[in-house]
Design a protein around this motif. Structure first.
Motif, PDB file in Angstrom:
ATOM      1  N   GLU A   1     -38.015  91.750 -86.014  1.00  0.00           N
ATOM      2  CA  GLU A   1     -38.836  90.616 -86.433  1.00  0.00           C
ATOM      3  C   GLU A   1     -40.298  91.061 -86.462  1.00  0.00           C
ATOM      4  O   GLU A   1     -41.018  90.987 -85.469  1.00  0.00           O
ATOM      5  N   VAL A   2     -40.719  91.543 -87.626  1.00  0.00           N
ATOM      6  CA  VAL A   2     -42.055  92.093 -87.801  1.00  0.00           C
ATOM      7  C   VAL A   2     -42.787  91.313 -88.882  1.00  0.00           C
ATOM      8  O   VAL A   2     -42.345  91.295 -90.030  1.00  0.00           O
ATOM      9  N   PRO A   3     -43.857  90.637 -88.551  1.00  0.00           N
ATOM     10  CA  PRO A   3     -44.642  89.924 -89.569  1.00  0.00           C
ATOM     11  C   PRO A   3     -45.312  90.919 -90.506  1.00  0.00           C
ATOM     12  O   PRO A   3     -45.442  92.111 -90.179  1.00  0.00           O
ATOM     13  N   PRO A   4     -45.748  90.464 -91.655  1.00  0.00           N
ATOM     14  CA  PRO A   4     -46.435  91.392 -92.578  1.00  0.00           C
ATOM     15  C   PRO A   4     -47.758  91.872 -91.983  1.00  0.00           C
ATOM     16  O   PRO A   4     -48.463  91.117 -91.309  1.00  0.00           O
ATOM     17  N   ALA A   5     -48.077  93.103 -92.257  1.00  0.00           N
ATOM     18  CA  ALA A   5     -49.347  93.677 -91.786  1.00  0.00           C
ATOM     19  C   ALA A   5     -50.479  93.157 -92.644  1.00  0.00           C
ATOM     20  O   ALA A   5     -50.325  92.939 -93.847  1.00  0.00           O
TER      21      ALA A   5
END
Length: 189
Positions: free
Chosen positions: A180-184
């Protein structure tokens, strides 16, 4: 995504000569940086020549200038110089944040105090990020999230700056929920 809880980023000023010093040395990671000195004071200038100058550092215009092939080369020679230096030197540093603090730490190991070292940030705002999980340094980071070059973790770039490591801290962003990685976001240029 922003990290507002910890603000340890140093605040920098423009460089101005400390007239209480007996000798003055300006080191910069760019050949373009200079500052005005009173006519009765001499400033020795050490700089890193651009990458296109590798092996072709031109002779100095004066005996008070010296070019180096890389930041590491300059810092190594500075370490040697400071080991032989006497009291009264004022060190002025201009460059990227990691360069500023690498020079600062070198000077402190040689016995200089923070009152004898003056820093001015210039150049890119890209960050050196230390992975707290594998201790790898990730260079030139301009986004809020970066994949670690060492362990491959997706790191959130904190605003916590370690002066000892000359780096911002990067912590695994998906530690709670794997993947679960949000956009950079582009944040530091």
């Amino acid at each position: 995504m922003s990290d507002q809880s910890i603000k340890s980023r140093p605040v920098y000023q423009s460089l101005a000569m400390d007239l209480s010093g007996l000798r003055h040395l300006l080191v910069s990671d760019s050949p373009a940086y200079r500052f005005e000195a009173p006519p009765d004071r001499e400033v020795e200038v050490w700089f890193v020549a651009g990458p296109d100058q590798e092996g072709r550092i031109p002779p100095s215009e004066t005996v008070h200038e010296r070019g180096f092939r890389s930041p590491r080369h300059l810092i190594d020679r500075l370490d040697h110089r400071l080991a032989q230096e006497r009291m009264g030197l004022r060190l002025y540093v201009s460059g990227t944040e990691d360069f500023l603090w690498d020079v600062f730490n070198t000077a402190q190991r040689a016995g200089m105090t923070k009152q004898e070292i003056f820093q001015c940030h210039s150049g890119t705002r890209a960050r050196r990020v230390a992975c707290v999980h594998c201790r790898t340094f990730n260079h030139g980071v301009t986004t809020t999230i970066v994949r670690c070059d060492g362990c491959g973790a997706n790191l959130f770039v904190r605003d916590h700056f370690s002066r000892r490591l000359s780096a911002f801290m990067g912590v695994k962003i998906d530690a709670e929920v794997a993947g679960e990685v949000p956009p950079a976001e582009q944040a530091y240029s």
